[in-house]
Design a protein around this motif. Structure first.
Motif, PDB file in Angstrom:
ATOM      1  N   ASN A 187       1.261  -1.324  -0.177  1.00  0.00           N
ATOM      2  CA  ASN A 187      -0.138   0.314   0.290  1.00  0.00           C
ATOM      3  C   ASN A 187       0.752   1.326   0.047  1.00  0.00           C
ATOM      4  OD1 ASN A 187      -2.799  -1.481   0.598  1.00  0.00           O
ATOM      5  ND2 ASN A 187      -2.322  -1.444   1.844  1.00  0.00           N
TER       6      ASN A 187
ATOM      7  N   LYS B 291      -8.387   2.158  -5.440  1.00  0.00           N
ATOM      8  CA  LYS B 291      -7.720   1.643  -7.192  1.00  0.00           C
ATOM      9  C   LYS B 291      -8.549   1.412  -8.012  1.00  0.00           C
ATOM     10  CE  LYS B 291      -3.702   1.231  -3.984  1.00  0.00           C
ATOM     11  NZ  LYS B 291      -3.251   0.127  -2.714  1.00  0.00           N
TER      12      LYS B 291
ATOM     13  N   GLY C  49      -7.100  -6.058   1.539  1.00  0.00           N
ATOM     14  CA  GLY C  49      -4.905  -5.808   2.050  1.00  0.00           C
ATOM     15  C   GLY C  49      -5.549  -5.527   3.986  1.00  0.00           C
TER      16      GLY C  49
END
Ligand SMILES: Nc1ncnc2c1ncn2[C@@H]1O[C@H](COP(=O)(O)OP(=O)(O)O)[C@@H](O)[C@H]1O
Ligand SMILES: [Mg+2]
Length: 367
Positions: free
Chosen positions: A273, A322, A331
């Protein structure tokens, strides 16, 4: 006559009111009977006094079997009932819990359990509503597993790329040896082949560690510094650190009780990230130290930062800013779950000079 009119008006009003009352009672009982959510009403001693057909169906009991029983009857024994009841009495409980059917089968429910108070503010009843969310939960688990597997897939393609290098080296040198007569030169090539082979073995070793344990997740003792270094090594192998300056500042940490691969996964996700937030390059800082009884790991970037409006959402599953194909939004959710499993915490803060710092803390092992 006047008296009669007054009387008539009063009579009409009253009967309209009655009419209204009985109508709204009908509506309420219809809602109660047709509600797809299970509704269970209990008295102040938590004994069940009403339940709707959805509740009968969800829990597999008939009315008679449940009336007079405590609502705790409906929860899985694995739930921390005391905590749920405390919260219910405070301002009502709301959340995902494990419930139990008559046949002993457990299932995931979303439960709202609130006290119903009288004018004096005393609890008269409790109202429990539940929805069966097993299917949604299963989908969630499935997707989490899919994300883990996708992670392995990405790593595997990175590894294939990495392995090509030493393999071509070995092939080239071996071909050269076939045509070479000078023993001295052959020795030299052989030594280079050994070097390449070692490199290949090293890569395979790292990878095997990741994929093996991301399925197992068995806990043992691990030093977070080791997991952090491994995570960084893995990411740099994938060629993701171009344009990124890495500052490493490892302090002394005590071992913690955790699975090293799960820990590594947390750090891989956070570092990924951080890198994603710096598309035009920047500095990645990894800093660790022990604070009291906690190991603290700080992962900082000099990237875009997190906009205020997203801050309350980033740990939610599937929340991503994203483009499709680049982010799954799982994540941080996975990081949160893993950290939580080991009784740690995960937070983030804005850096004064821009960018974000994620802070992970784990309680150190005490035995
Ligand atoms: N270091 C960071 N800097 C800026 N934004 C971040 C950072 N880490 C996470 N985010 C934001 O949180 C979102 C969720 O992250 P994550 O759960 O890892 O999903 P994904 O990376 O697949 O989008 C990201 O899409 C991004 O908007
Ligand atoms: Mg991510």
């Amino acid at each position: 006559v006047e008296l009669f009119v007054d009387y008539a008006v009063a009579f009409i009003e009253e009967s309209e009111f009655e009419n209204y009352l009985s109508k709204s009672r009908n509506v309420l009982s219809e809602v109660f009977n047709l509600s797809p959510a299970a509704i269970v009403v209990s008295d102040q001693d938590d004994r069940i006094v009403h339940l709707n057909p959805a509740a009968e169906e969800m829990f597999g009991y008939s009315q008679e079997e449940l009336l007079g029983k405590e609502t705790s009857f409906l929860f899985s024994p694995t739930e921390n009932l005391e905590k749920i009841l405390q919260e219910r009495d405070r301002d009502g409980f709301k959340g995902e819990v494990m419930l139990r059917r008559k046949n002993g089968k457990e299932f995931w429910g979303y439960v709202v359990d609130v006290p119903v108070k009288n004018h004096a503010g005393e609890v008269e009843n409790y109202l429990l509503m539940a929805l069966d969310i097993t299917e949604a939960k299963n989908l969630q688990y499935y997707l989490i597993r899919a994300e883990k597997l996708a992670g392995i897939g990405i790593l595997a393609s990175g590894i294939a790329h990495e392995l090509n290098n030493p393999l071509y080296g070995i092939l080239g040198l071996a071909e050269a040896i076939v045509d070479e007569n000078d023993v001295e030169t052959i020795h030299q090539y052989a030594n280079e082949i050994i070097e390449y082979a070692r490199e290949a073995a090293e890569i395979v070793k790292d990878l095997a560690g990741y994929s093996y344990s991301s399925q197992m997740g068995t806990a043992s003792t691990v030093n977070p510094n080791t997991a952090l270094k491994n995570a960084l090594k893995m990411i740099s192998r994938l060629g993701k650190l171009k344009n990124i300056k890495v500052v490493e500042d490892y302090g002394e940490l005590e071992e913690i009780n955790a699975s090293s691969s799960e820990l590594q996964q947390v750090f891989v996700n956070l570092i990924t990230n951080a890198i994603d937030a710096m598309p035009n390059g920047g500095t990645l800082t990894l800093k660790t130290r022990q604070v009291g009884d906690f190991d603290e790991i700080r992962i900082s970037d000099t990237g875009t930062g997190i906009p205020e409006k997203y801050k309350t959402h980033i740990f939610e599953p599937f929340f991503t800013t994203k483009p499709v194909g680049e982010g799954t939004g799982l994540g941080l959710y996975i990081c949160y779950r893993i950290v939580n499993k080991y009784k740690g915490s995960i937070d983030f803060e804005d850096n004064p000079e821009g960018g974000t710092t994620f802070i992970v803390r784990f309680p150190v092992k005490r035995d």
